[in-house]
Design a protein around this motif. Sequence first.
Motif, PDB file in Angstrom:
ATOM      1  N   ILE A 188       0.856  -1.185   0.000  1.00  0.00           N
ATOM      2  CA  ILE A 188       0.000   0.000   0.000  1.00  0.00           C
ATOM      3  C   ILE A 188       0.893   1.236   0.000  1.00  0.00           C
ATOM      4  CG2 ILE A 188      -1.737   1.266   1.334  1.00  0.00           C
ATOM      5  CD1 ILE A 188      -2.565  -1.415   2.575  1.00  0.00           C
ATOM      6  N   ARG A 189       0.440   2.282  -0.677  1.00  0.00           N
ATOM      7  CA  ARG A 189       1.198   3.540  -0.667  1.00  0.00           C
ATOM      8  C   ARG A 189       0.872   4.290   0.623  1.00  0.00           C
ATOM      9  NH1 ARG A 189       3.902   4.992  -5.176  1.00  0.00           N
ATOM     10  NH2 ARG A 189       3.576   3.660  -7.010  1.00  0.00           N
ATOM     11  N   ASN A 190       1.868   4.377   1.502  1.00  0.00           N
ATOM     12  CA  ASN A 190       1.700   4.992   2.815  1.00  0.00           C
ATOM     13  C   ASN A 190       2.485   6.282   2.924  1.00  0.00           C
ATOM     14  OD1 ASN A 190       0.113   2.840   4.072  1.00  0.00           O
ATOM     15  ND2 ASN A 190       1.992   1.626   3.973  1.00  0.00           N
ATOM     16  N   GLY A 191       1.942   7.216   3.689  1.00  0.00           N
ATOM     17  CA  GLY A 191       2.654   8.438   4.018  1.00  0.00           C
ATOM     18  C   GLY A 191       3.110   8.417   5.456  1.00  0.00           C
ATOM     19  N   LEU A 192       3.958   9.367   5.801  1.00  0.00           N
ATOM     20  CA  LEU A 192       4.468   9.481   7.173  1.00  0.00           C
ATOM     21  C   LEU A 192       4.084  10.843   7.736  1.00  0.00           C
ATOM     22  CD1 LEU A 192       6.212   8.546   9.587  1.00  0.00           C
ATOM     23  CD2 LEU A 192       8.193   9.524   8.395  1.00  0.00           C
ATOM     24  N   GLY A 193       3.464  10.826   8.906  1.00  0.00           N
ATOM     25  CA  GLY A 193       3.067  12.063   9.568  1.00  0.00           C
ATOM     26  C   GLY A 193       3.565  12.111  10.997  1.00  0.00           C
ATOM     27  N   ILE A 194       3.529  13.299  11.569  1.00  0.00           N
ATOM     28  CA  ILE A 194       3.895  13.524  12.967  1.00  0.00           C
ATOM     29  C   ILE A 194       2.900  14.522  13.536  1.00  0.00           C
ATOM     30  CG2 ILE A 194       5.682  14.306  14.585  1.00  0.00           C
ATOM     31  CD1 ILE A 194       7.722  13.856  12.301  1.00  0.00           C
ATOM     32  N   GLU A 237       3.648  21.653   6.989  1.00  0.00           N
ATOM     33  CA  GLU A 237       2.548  21.648   7.952  1.00  0.00           C
ATOM     34  C   GLU A 237       1.344  20.890   7.404  1.00  0.00           C
ATOM     35  OE1 GLU A 237       1.671  25.167  10.369  1.00  0.00           O
ATOM     36  OE2 GLU A 237       3.250  26.208   9.250  1.00  0.00           O
ATOM     37  N   ASN A 238       0.680  20.163   8.278  1.00  0.00           N
ATOM     38  CA  ASN A 238      -0.542  19.444   7.922  1.00  0.00           C
ATOM     39  C   ASN A 238      -1.726  20.385   8.155  1.00  0.00           C
ATOM     40  OD1 ASN A 238      -2.767  17.736   7.713  1.00  0.00           O
ATOM     41  ND2 ASN A 238      -1.687  15.992   8.615  1.00  0.00           N
ATOM     42  N   SER A 239      -2.359  20.821   7.079  1.00  0.00           N
ATOM     43  CA  SER A 239      -3.445  21.795   7.200  1.00  0.00           C
ATOM     44  C   SER A 239      -4.687  21.208   7.858  1.00  0.00           C
ATOM     45  CB  SER A 239      -3.810  22.342   5.819  1.00  0.00           C
ATOM     46  OG  SER A 239      -4.219  21.290   4.950  1.00  0.00           O
ATOM     47  N   ASN A 240      -4.755  19.880   7.963  1.00  0.00           N
ATOM     48  CA  ASN A 240      -5.930  19.228   8.546  1.00  0.00           C
ATOM     49  C   ASN A 240      -5.776  18.899  10.026  1.00  0.00           C
ATOM     50  OD1 ASN A 240      -7.350  19.120   6.019  1.00  0.00           O
ATOM     51  ND2 ASN A 240      -6.005  17.432   5.429  1.00  0.00           N
ATOM     52  N   ILE A 241      -4.552  18.997  10.552  1.00  0.00           N
ATOM     53  CA  ILE A 241      -4.289  18.611  11.939  1.00  0.00           C
ATOM     54  C   ILE A 241      -3.466  19.705  12.602  1.00  0.00           C
ATOM     55  CG2 ILE A 241      -3.216  16.913  13.479  1.00  0.00           C
ATOM     56  CD1 ILE A 241      -3.619  14.820  11.322  1.00  0.00           C
ATOM     57  N   GLU A 242      -3.979  20.271  13.695  1.00  0.00           N
ATOM     58  CA  GLU A 242      -3.230  21.308  14.403  1.00  0.00           C
ATOM     59  C   GLU A 242      -1.934  20.732  14.961  1.00  0.00           C
ATOM     60  OE1 GLU A 242      -4.750  24.998  16.874  1.00  0.00           O
ATOM     61  OE2 GLU A 242      -4.892  23.150  18.065  1.00  0.00           O
ATOM     62  N   GLY A 277       0.344  19.449  13.291  1.00  0.00           N
ATOM     63  CA  GLY A 277       0.658  18.243  12.537  1.00  0.00           C
ATOM     64  C   GLY A 277       1.663  18.530  11.433  1.00  0.00           C
ATOM     65  N   ILE A 278       2.448  17.521  11.098  1.00  0.00           N
ATOM     66  CA  ILE A 278       3.490  17.629  10.076  1.00  0.00           C
ATOM     67  C   ILE A 278       3.337  16.457   9.106  1.00  0.00           C
ATOM     68  CG2 ILE A 278       5.986  17.648   9.651  1.00  0.00           C
ATOM     69  CD1 ILE A 278       6.246  18.512  12.670  1.00  0.00           C
ATOM     70  N   VAL A 279       3.443  16.734   7.816  1.00  0.00           N
ATOM     71  CA  VAL A 279       3.512  15.679   6.806  1.00  0.00           C
ATOM     72  C   VAL A 279       4.966  15.596   6.351  1.00  0.00           C
ATOM     73  CG1 VAL A 279       2.789  14.904   4.523  1.00  0.00           C
ATOM     74  CG2 VAL A 279       1.139  16.019   6.044  1.00  0.00           C
ATOM     75  N   VAL A 280       5.594  14.456   6.613  1.00  0.00           N
ATOM     76  CA  VAL A 280       6.972  14.263   6.154  1.00  0.00           C
ATOM     77  C   VAL A 280       6.958  13.928   4.675  1.00  0.00           C
ATOM     78  CG1 VAL A 280       9.136  13.032   6.529  1.00  0.00           C
ATOM     79  CG2 VAL A 280       7.603  13.479   8.464  1.00  0.00           C
ATOM     80  N   PHE A 281       6.153  12.927   4.291  1.00  0.00           N
ATOM     81  CA  PHE A 281       5.890  12.617   2.878  1.00  0.00           C
ATOM     82  C   PHE A 281       4.566  11.883   2.814  1.00  0.00           C
ATOM     83  CE2 PHE A 281       9.094   9.528   4.471  1.00  0.00           C
ATOM     84  CZ  PHE A 281       8.310   8.374   4.525  1.00  0.00           C
ATOM     85  N   ASP A 282       3.907  11.939   1.647  1.00  0.00           N
ATOM     86  CA  ASP A 282       2.600  11.287   1.533  1.00  0.00           C
ATOM     87  C   ASP A 282       2.651  10.004   0.728  1.00  0.00           C
ATOM     88  OD1 ASP A 282       2.886  12.217  -1.031  1.00  0.00           O
ATOM     89  OD2 ASP A 282       1.153  13.556  -0.978  1.00  0.00           O
ATOM     90  N   ASP A 283       3.858   9.604   0.286  1.00  0.00           N
ATOM     91  CA  ASP A 283       4.022   8.355  -0.462  1.00  0.00           C
ATOM     92  C   ASP A 283       5.458   7.890  -0.272  1.00  0.00           C
ATOM     93  OD1 ASP A 283       4.363   6.304  -2.316  1.00  0.00           O
ATOM     94  OD2 ASP A 283       3.206   7.306  -3.885  1.00  0.00           O
ATOM     95  N   PHE A 307      -0.047   6.886   7.400  1.00  0.00           N
ATOM     96  CA  PHE A 307      -1.408   7.008   6.894  1.00  0.00           C
ATOM     97  C   PHE A 307      -1.439   6.537   5.445  1.00  0.00           C
ATOM     98  CE2 PHE A 307       0.754  11.033   6.142  1.00  0.00           C
ATOM     99  CZ  PHE A 307       0.459  11.313   4.808  1.00  0.00           C
ATOM    100  N   ARG A 308      -2.604   6.171   4.989  1.00  0.00           N
ATOM    101  CA  ARG A 308      -2.752   5.690   3.613  1.00  0.00           C
ATOM    102  C   ARG A 308      -2.927   6.871   2.663  1.00  0.00           C
ATOM    103  NH1 ARG A 308      -6.656   0.342   4.467  1.00  0.00           N
ATOM    104  NH2 ARG A 308      -5.188  -0.750   5.858  1.00  0.00           N
ATOM    105  N   ARG A 309      -2.188   6.841   1.573  1.00  0.00           N
ATOM    106  CA  ARG A 309      -2.255   7.942   0.606  1.00  0.00           C
ATOM    107  C   ARG A 309      -3.668   8.121   0.062  1.00  0.00           C
ATOM    108  NH1 ARG A 309       0.911  10.993  -2.849  1.00  0.00           N
ATOM    109  NH2 ARG A 309       0.014  11.347  -4.917  1.00  0.00           N
ATOM    110  N   ASP A 310      -4.383   6.990  -0.154  1.00  0.00           N
ATOM    111  CA  ASP A 310      -5.720   7.081  -0.734  1.00  0.00           C
ATOM    112  C   ASP A 310      -6.814   7.218   0.330  1.00  0.00           C
ATOM    113  OD1 ASP A 310      -5.595   4.572   0.328  1.00  0.00           O
ATOM    114  OD2 ASP A 310      -6.156   3.503  -1.496  1.00  0.00           O
ATOM    115  N   ASP A 311      -6.421   7.258   1.612  1.00  0.00           N
ATOM    116  CA  ASP A 311      -7.387   7.444   2.700  1.00  0.00           C
ATOM    117  C   ASP A 311      -6.623   8.022   3.895  1.00  0.00           C
ATOM    118  OD1 ASP A 311      -9.380   7.427   4.574  1.00  0.00           O
ATOM    119  OD2 ASP A 311      -9.529   5.239   4.724  1.00  0.00           O
ATOM    120  N   VAL A 312      -6.407   9.337   3.859  1.00  0.00           N
ATOM    121  CA  VAL A 312      -5.542   9.959   4.870  1.00  0.00           C
ATOM    122  C   VAL A 312      -6.120   9.866   6.276  1.00  0.00           C
ATOM    123  CG1 VAL A 312      -4.472  11.536   3.229  1.00  0.00           C
ATOM    124  CG2 VAL A 312      -6.562  12.233   4.437  1.00  0.00           C
ATOM    125  N   SER A 313      -7.421   9.571   6.390  1.00  0.00           N
ATOM    126  CA  SER A 313      -8.014   9.452   7.723  1.00  0.00           C
ATOM    127  C   SER A 313      -7.660   8.122   8.381  1.00  0.00           C
ATOM    128  CB  SER A 313      -9.532   9.584   7.635  1.00  0.00           C
ATOM    129  OG  SER A 313     -10.088   8.499   6.921  1.00  0.00           O
TER     130      SER A 313
END
Length: 234
Positions: free
Chosen positions: A135-141, A165-170, A172-178, A222-228
Amino acid sequence: IGYSYPVSYGVTVGGQHAGTVPANATKALIWSSASTNAYIDDVKFISTPAISDADNDGVADNLDMFPNDPNRAYQSTFPTVGNQYLAFEDLWPSKGDFDFNDMVLRNQVVFTKDANNYLVDATFTIDLNAVGAGIRNGLGIVLLNTNKQAFGSNIVASISGYGSENSNIENGIVVFDDAFAAQSTYYTNTGSGPSASPDQFHFTVTFVSNTVNSILPDFYIFRRDDVSHEIHLD
């Protein structure tokens, strides 16, 4: 300047009095006095050098890790010693194959604080040691307090480097989404280590001034095709 005073006949206790000698002084006059039936003995004068504080932040140079920077004074790391290693199974809550090689990370965070012990910034170094996922996964903090709870307000002023910055999570950081796209060349982990030199990701988080003293970085995938669909540590 030392002094003593009688507690009872023939018994005395010592005390201390501190004073500052002006920088241009060449002599210091010390005087003592005693009441009737009292005496002065064993007076000692002890001089201590002035504290050197080149950046005038209130922290002595010998204790200041940044003696010439008034905005920084102390530095520490997470974890306290060495690196943190994390391994994820991306089919959770299903156990899947339960081999925990879908994403394997090695990371360290260097924190910088000011003279008042407030966080100034945090520099993240993350090695992507394995990508064994289908699965294509991203990495967040997400940045939490030391009780693993959200802060309830924004503490991040800016992020520079690879992360964003992750605009959806206060906080929150997106390192990469894939993870596959983030790799310079595909590699996995042989069981004794990565099959190629792992890619490394650097970024620095600058904090809102005078906001927090400490944080806990909560890494998750998190999953690239379902970030939730997030998979966190326990």
